[in-house]
Design an enzyme around this catalytic site. Structure first.
Site, mmCIF file in Angstrom:
data_model
loop_
_atom_site.group_PDB
_atom_site.id
_atom_site.type_symbol
_atom_site.label_atom_id
_atom_site.label_comp_id
_atom_site.label_asym_id
_atom_site.label_seq_id
_atom_site.Cartn_x
_atom_site.Cartn_y
_atom_site.Cartn_z
ATOM 1 N N CYS A 70 0.834 -1.206 0.000
ATOM 2 C CA CYS A 70 0.000 0.000 0.000
ATOM 3 C C CYS A 70 0.871 1.260 0.000
ATOM 4 O O CYS A 70 1.579 1.537 0.968
ATOM 5 C CB CYS A 70 -0.913 -0.048 1.239
ATOM 6 N N CYS A 73 0.118 3.713 2.794
ATOM 7 C CA CYS A 73 0.601 3.150 4.067
ATOM 8 C C CYS A 73 2.093 3.424 4.238
ATOM 9 O O CYS A 73 2.552 3.812 5.321
ATOM 10 C CB CYS A 73 0.362 1.639 4.126
#
Length: 150
Positions: A70, A73
């Site tokens: 991600c 993230c």
């Protein structure tokens, strides 16, 4: 609880320690492994340590549900780390890799990442989806803790 010892779970060996509230700011260490209970870094949790940290700690625990693939993230990771340095020792920050702990992520109904969930007394009290900067993370956590009745 102000005069009673707080239960603080060690980020290294996951042993529950008793710490006087007045000693939180004095760099307490673990009675078992003798490492610092607070080192300014989020705790890496997994399936086996998650419930121990959430359920046994008297401190609020902010969990970042994330995954290595991600992009947002990965962008938020250093911001979450900076927030840990600002919020400890009043709040424990932790990270949970949803790829490695898929059942746990499903149990907590994590539908998008990054998602932060704030736990107090073993239960989730607030949730925030999306990447945030350190100042916004700190502000959000403090607002949740000051406005919520636990």
């Amino acid at each position: 609880m102000s005069t009673d010892a707080l239960h603080i779970v060690c980020p290294h060996c996951h042993t529950t320690n008793r710490v006087a509230p007045a000693d939180l700011g004095k760099a307490p260490d673990c009675g078992k492994c003798h490492r610092a209970l607070f080192d300014g870094h989020p705790v890496e949790l997994d399936e086996s340590s998650f419930d121990r940290h959430i359920g046994r700690s008297h401190l609020p625990v902010l969990v970042d549900f994330w995954a290595p693939w991600c992009g947002p993230c990965r962008m938020m990771a250093p911001q979450f780390e900076a927030a840990a340095r600002q919020l400890e020792p009043q709040v424990r920050l932790a990270k949970l890799n949803t790829e490695e702990a898929q059942q746990l992520a499903a149990r907590h109904q994590i539908r998008s990442i990054p998602t932060m969930a704030l736990f107090v007394g073993g239960r989730e009290v607030a949730r925030q989806a999306g990447a945030m900067g350190a100042a916004d993370i700190v502000r959000w956590v403090r607002a949740q803790l000051s406005s919520a009745a636990f």
